[in-house]
Design an enzyme around this catalytic site. Sequence first.
Site, PDB file in Angstrom:
ATOM      1  N   TYR A  59       0.849  -1.177   0.000  1.00 24.85           N
ATOM      2  CA  TYR A  59       0.000   0.000   0.000  1.00 24.85           C
ATOM      3  C   TYR A  59       0.897   1.243   0.000  1.00 24.85           C
ATOM      4  O   TYR A  59       1.975   1.241   0.605  1.00 24.85           O
ATOM      5  CB  TYR A  59      -0.888   0.037   1.239  1.00 24.85           C
ATOM      6  N   GLU A  61      -0.683   4.801   0.117  1.00 28.18           N
ATOM      7  CA  GLU A  61      -1.619   5.926   0.085  1.00 28.18           C
ATOM      8  C   GLU A  61      -0.864   7.243   0.278  1.00 28.18           C
ATOM      9  O   GLU A  61      -0.018   7.357   1.156  1.00 28.18           O
ATOM     10  CB  GLU A  61      -2.682   5.768   1.168  1.00 28.18           C
ATOM     11  N   ASP A 238      -9.984  15.183 -22.770  1.00 24.14           N
ATOM     12  CA  ASP A 238      -9.894  13.743 -22.494  1.00 24.14           C
ATOM     13  C   ASP A 238      -9.340  13.079 -23.744  1.00 24.14           C
ATOM     14  O   ASP A 238     -10.057  12.832 -24.714  1.00 24.14           O
ATOM     15  CB  ASP A 238     -11.280  13.192 -22.146  1.00 24.14           C
ATOM     16  N   THR A 264      -6.068   7.671 -20.675  1.00 23.21           N
ATOM     17  CA  THR A 264      -5.759   6.318 -20.226  1.00 23.21           C
ATOM     18  C   THR A 264      -4.406   5.915 -20.796  1.00 23.21           C
ATOM     19  O   THR A 264      -3.932   6.485 -21.786  1.00 23.21           O
ATOM     20  CB  THR A 264      -6.831   5.320 -20.665  1.00 23.21           C
ATOM     21  N   LYS A 267      -4.292   2.366 -24.185  1.00 22.31           N
ATOM     22  CA  LYS A 267      -4.774   2.376 -25.558  1.00 22.31           C
ATOM     23  C   LYS A 267      -3.571   2.621 -26.479  1.00 22.31           C
ATOM     24  O   LYS A 267      -2.660   1.800 -26.526  1.00 22.31           O
ATOM     25  CB  LYS A 267      -5.878   3.418 -25.718  1.00 22.31           C
ATOM     26  N   ARG A 273      -3.170  -0.894 -17.700  1.00 20.52           N
ATOM     27  CA  ARG A 273      -4.475  -0.262 -17.540  1.00 20.52           C
ATOM     28  C   ARG A 273      -4.412   0.746 -16.396  1.00 20.52           C
ATOM     29  O   ARG A 273      -4.364   0.374 -15.222  1.00 20.52           O
ATOM     30  CB  ARG A 273      -5.555  -1.304 -17.282  1.00 20.52           C
TER      31      ARG A 273
END
Length: 837
Positions: A59, A61, A238, A264, A267, A273
């Site tokens: 983790y 954070e 975007d 993203t 692509k 991802r």
Amino acid sequence: MSLDDFLFRGDLADMDPDVADLINLEAERQMRRLILIPSEATIPWAVRQALSSPFHNIYAEGYPPEETRQMTEAHILDLDYRLADFRRYADPRYYKGTEFADAVEALARRRAAEIFATEKYSADKLWVNVQPLSGAPANSAVYTALIQPGDTIMGMDLLHGGHLTHGSPAARSGKQYRAVFYGVDPATERIEYDRVREIALAEKPKIIIAGYSSYPWTVDWARFRQIADEAGALLMADVAHVAGLIVAGVYPSPVGLADIVTFTTHKTLGGPRGAVIITHRADMGRKLDRGVFPGEQGGPHMNTIAALAVALKLASTGQFKALQEQTVRNAMHLAAALAGRGVKLVYGGTNTHLLNVDCRPFTGPDGSPLSGDMAARLLDLVGVTCNRNTIPGDDSAARPSGIRMGTPWITQRGFKEPEIEALADIIADVLSAARPFSYDGKGGRADLRAKIPFDALQAARRAVAELCDAAGIDYSTPVVGSRAPERGRDHVRLWAKLNGESGPAQLEIRGPGVRSFLRYALTSPVLALRDGESEPSSLLDADGALVAQGALTRISEDLYQLAVEANGERAAAWLQALSDGFVVHDEGDLYGKLPGPFAVRRVPVTRPPEPVDQHALAASMARKAYFVGAHGARLSAPACPALPVFTWEEPADAPLKRTPLFDLHKALGAKIVPFAGYEMPVWYKGVSQEHAAVRTEAGLFDVSHMGVWEVSGPDAEYFLSGLTSNDVLALAPGEAHYSYLLGVDGVPLDDMYLYRLGADRFMMVVNASNNDKDWAWANAVRDGAVMIDPARPGAALVDDPSRVTLRDLRAPSTGADRRVDIALQGPKSQDILLSLP
């Protein structure tokens, strides 16, 4: 001293061979398909290695130290110094043990800043967040950071090429914010910037969103900037689809013009991802960080960020630039080649990586258009994978008229202009060969379907296989473990790739209800076979030409084997295509389809096919009511003597009949009137007034005059599927449907309701006035005493009448099974029943 730990050790193929099989099958699917989904790409092996790294286990954070944003790669990777700094000052994270996570995230942020930097905005002036888990969370984080629920956002209409996260009412963006939309000009199918300006000035959105999921033209960022400034709005770009193109310089960059840029990473960028947010505005950076965490999500996926760092390094290379340039050339060439074959392009073409096809000009014999869903499914069956997509003029995302295609994946595989031309021919051939048709759907809307001739399907599959082979990939090497999976192999290998159509084969056909499928698919009787028994059989194509012949053996209720003398590969492909339901199996009937689905696969030959008794085979073909190829022009089978045509004459001056409840009606004081050949009770002046009263209240009806039959026996299901007009196989016990009894000319004899009571037991209700005629017709068909097909006048529906039992449940002879029914009808029926003690 050593401790015994609890770690699981071993390879995936040993620990979970089922998942290993699925991974290997998916890898083979990707190799054996031409994938044209523009939002998909294959990521380099180095990126996948980073994605499966131990960074997955932690983790982290929070964020790395702020000063790392202005550090060069060399400074970030001076680990001795960075670790010394970490030990002395720690970091802003909520967890410890994140010193190397800081380095890899800082590295990813810096690499993103460097490849998206502009002349005006250097990497040091760009604020980058690489933590969003994907594109939708990234966009949601922007809204969370910069606006309030209920504020207005403005994006492109989803039907015109926008995205769910740009305000679609089906998504969170449309539910939490007030969304207004712009679209394309109906005449030019291009964004009309003057109209965008009008809407923005009228609606005053807080954010204007530019960047699209299916609009194929480059964006005028400067014009959007001007519109946003006039409207007092923030501009968000975007660029999920085109991030890789922007890095390579083949698409204009919005960095420095848009206030916020999101994209993203999986692509055209070719990474894992994930998603990235970039801004050049110092006043927004920390707000956006807080919008991502803790506003939108918790701990970042550090393994994804490590993989992204690798992908961003690769994106800075000349090889990546060449890939993106060829991707755009390929898309433009594909568009031109399809247009040259008469395929209508939506938006008039492309200058990016994607294009859209309007499927509506491809119409069927009944005038039905080809839908985007059917086009995508047919193309996927031949090995060309794309997606259905809305186009301007559609009224719902649930009913798209187009398909969307892109060239990133196939360009990665080495496709250039010659391969693109071959691919365009495959696509055009499939779309042109499609036979659209429609059923009447719910609400009066057409339920659009389509089929394709088998030879066209197989030809396209072969052409796809040749293009896939040209990529030089070894299909035999598994990704995980040392063995290639057997389960599901036939699905991914596309039967027609192999050329061994002339050899013998033993085929296994398996699934619940498979005997009904084989009854239609093969020329032999099928239904009477018991476990271990065999019979000679043939498999014909839609034209009646022989595909293969041999022996059919029943192994169990849901498992049969067909041993064929030759053409085993074609026989297997044809049977599987019949089960799939997308091939034309009868040139005279697009609407019908065989039961399914069933699994078809080749198995080792355990019983070499014996010589077929041609006389017995021909005799069964001549007598059988229907099988695939029965109406084919090339079918040559001896004819049976023609059966007589069913005739019926209503008895003249027949006395009125009485129901079993007649005396009770009389005793209660009902008025008796003639109706449907019966003396029936009414409490109003006539039957019509009786019906009208019940429509507003409720009333009891004596329905014991209706024809009520029981149809049972091992072949009852098949008999009723042929006798009635609906698919009986689809009924589960306890279900019912409305249907028709059709005469030999296809004209309805009567309408009826059919109830399935059990596996081999049904109840049929017919109209009282037609009961005697219907009963005579059903028994004559069951007994093979009347003609059922003028084209084959000697054919009979049932091989053995003793396997179907018909009982008239109104007859006193049925004893305890006799039906004497009354019906409570009307809108207040439920209230009356609930009021009873």
